[in-house]
Design an enzyme around this catalytic site. Structure first.
Site, PDB file in Angstrom:
ATOM      1  N   GLY A 209       0.823  -1.205   0.000  1.00  0.00           N
ATOM      2  CA  GLY A 209       0.000   0.000   0.000  1.00  0.00           C
ATOM      3  C   GLY A 209       0.852   1.248   0.000  1.00  0.00           C
ATOM      4  CG  ASN A 210      -0.464   4.584  -1.409  1.00  0.00           C
ATOM      5  OD1 ASN A 210      -1.242   5.322  -0.792  1.00  0.00           O
ATOM      6  ND2 ASN A 210      -0.817   3.947  -2.530  1.00  0.00           N
ATOM      7  NE  ARG A 211       5.300   6.795   4.327  1.00  0.00           N
ATOM      8  CZ  ARG A 211       5.622   6.226   5.478  1.00  0.00           C
ATOM      9  NH1 ARG A 211       4.782   6.309   6.494  1.00  0.00           N
ATOM     10  NH2 ARG A 211       6.767   5.597   5.631  1.00  0.00           N
ATOM     11  CB  SER A 212      -3.008   7.906  -0.210  1.00  0.00           C
ATOM     12  OG  SER A 212      -4.165   8.675  -0.464  1.00  0.00           O
ATOM     13  CB  ALA A 274      -2.067   7.275  -3.624  1.00  0.00           C
TER      14      ALA A 274
END
Length: 396
Positions: A209-212, A274
């Site tokens: 995943g990512n930090r969005s 994102a």
């Protein structure tokens, strides 16, 4: 925005009646003219004197009062004509049923029946009561009557239960009230917003995943809704916004599929999500166990579909907006994206900059549009970024 607006606040007999005091106080701070009307049951929870002190008007409690602040022997009719917005807070199952069926047996219900101004209803009650089929059917009827329903929040209730039935936070209540006095400049427009970071499974427990946080997309969607647009929010985040179609997804492929189904019937697409660039080639059916003999674990990745490029390639007259979240070479990377993705606008931001990017409430955007020089906006709240963008769109 609320200067001298005539707002009728109807307080009915639920424990959340005490929270209506803060609403009245906030309305007065915003220069509104407030008239409070209370049911007999509401007066068991909060005294009319308290509301009268805050609103600076006598509270109307009886249909047969000879003298009221509106000075009429038929107060429910005079009140209905005076009203710019009717706010029912809290709305009990009883008043919801009366409104849905046109019953008028007290000052609150008779005034609401007579009122042609917009109505804004905030249900608040025990979870089991709220989920009762009769209550839900009555709410559906009110929606068909163009009554605005603000869904209750989930949390700790008076009965020491946790569930859906609480009044929303004061900021959300005020936002819903204020939205009624915003010019609906996007009325008739269909808008799709994507928000949040996609999640690509490695096994049933882990994902890439990512930090969005989704905050920028949420702001875009809410401002568009308040401006009158028909908004569909496609998001990876568990979230609920009133008067908005929300589609929950997890992966880039799921997001792509949803967009392919509805894109041709939209006017504006805001790709604020994102999206993960890669996903695992193989997804394990079971949790991958740690092997003490191996210090390195390899995951083979493959490219995800380029959603923005793929969807924008099919546009006819849609206005497509992409985001470029960068940590270096902001303008050059954003310009390449604008040239290659077939987007109309790219909103670029440096996510390594303090106060901008993921997980914060502010952002600093540079707008890139084909045939124009980049325009750098000041650091501002994400809501203000959204307002500035929609002003840009409406003035094109």
């Amino acid at each position: 925005m609320l200067n001298d607006k005539h707002i009728a606040v109807y307080v009915t007999g639920g424990i959340a009646a005490y929270k209506s005091l803060n609403v009245v106080r906030e309305l007065i701070k915003n220069k509104a003219q407030v008239q409070v009307i209370m049911t007999e049951a509401a007066q068991k929870f909060v005294t009319p004197l308290t509301f009268a002190t805050l609103s600076q008007r006598p509270v109307i409690t009886d249909n047969f009062q000879a003298q009221t602040q509106i000075d009429d022997f038929i107060p429910h009719i005079k009140l209905a004509l005076w009203t710019d917005l009717a706010v029912v807070i809290p709305a009990t199952a009883n008043i919801i049923a009366k409104m849905a069926n046109g019953l008028a047996d007290d000052i609150v219900s008779t005034s609401l029946v007579a009122t042609k101004a917009p109505k804004l209803v905030f249900p608040a009650m025990n979870t089991d009561m709220y989920e009762n089929l009769a209550v839900q059917n009555n709410l559906k009827i009110l929606k068909q009557m163009n009554v605005q329903i603000v869904e209750p929040a989930t949390g700790f209730l008076a009965e020491s239960m946790t569930g859906k039935g609480r009044l929303p936070e004061l900021s959300e209540i005020m936002a819903a009230i204020k939205s009624n006095f915003i010019e609906k400049k996007l009325a008739g427009k269909k808008v799709i917003v994507t928000a949040g970071g996609t999640k690509e499974a490695i096994d049933p427990v882990r994902y890439i995943g990512n930090r969005s946080s989704g905050k920028m997309g949420f702001a875009m969607a809410k401002v568009a809704r308040d401006l009158g647009a028909d908004v569909t929010l496609i998001t990876t985040v568990d979230i609920n916004f009133n008067n908005m179609n929300i589609i929950k997804v997890q992966t880039a492929s799921e997001m792509m599929k949803q967009l392919q189904e509805i894109f041709q019937d939209t006017d504006v697409l805001i790709m604020a999500a994102a999206v993960a660039d890669f996903k695992p080639v193989h997804v394990s059916d079971q949790k991958i166990k740690k092997n003490n003999d191996e210090d390195i674990f390899n995951v083979k990745l493959t490219k995800n579909p380029d959603i923005l490029k793929t969807i924008a390639a099919t546009k006819t007259n849609q206005f497509v907006v992409g985001f470029a979240a960068e940590t270096q070479n902001l303008l050059s990377n954003a310009e390449k994206k604008l040239a290659s993705k077939n987007a109309d606008v790219i909103l670029a931001n440096n996510v390594s900059q303090k106060g901008a990017g993921f997980g914060v409430d502010t952002n600093q955007i540079t707008l890139l549009e084909k045939g124009h020089e980049p325009v750098k906006w000041d650091l501002m709240s994400k809501t203000d970024v959204a307002k500035k963008f929609w002003d840009f769109y409406l003035n094109k």
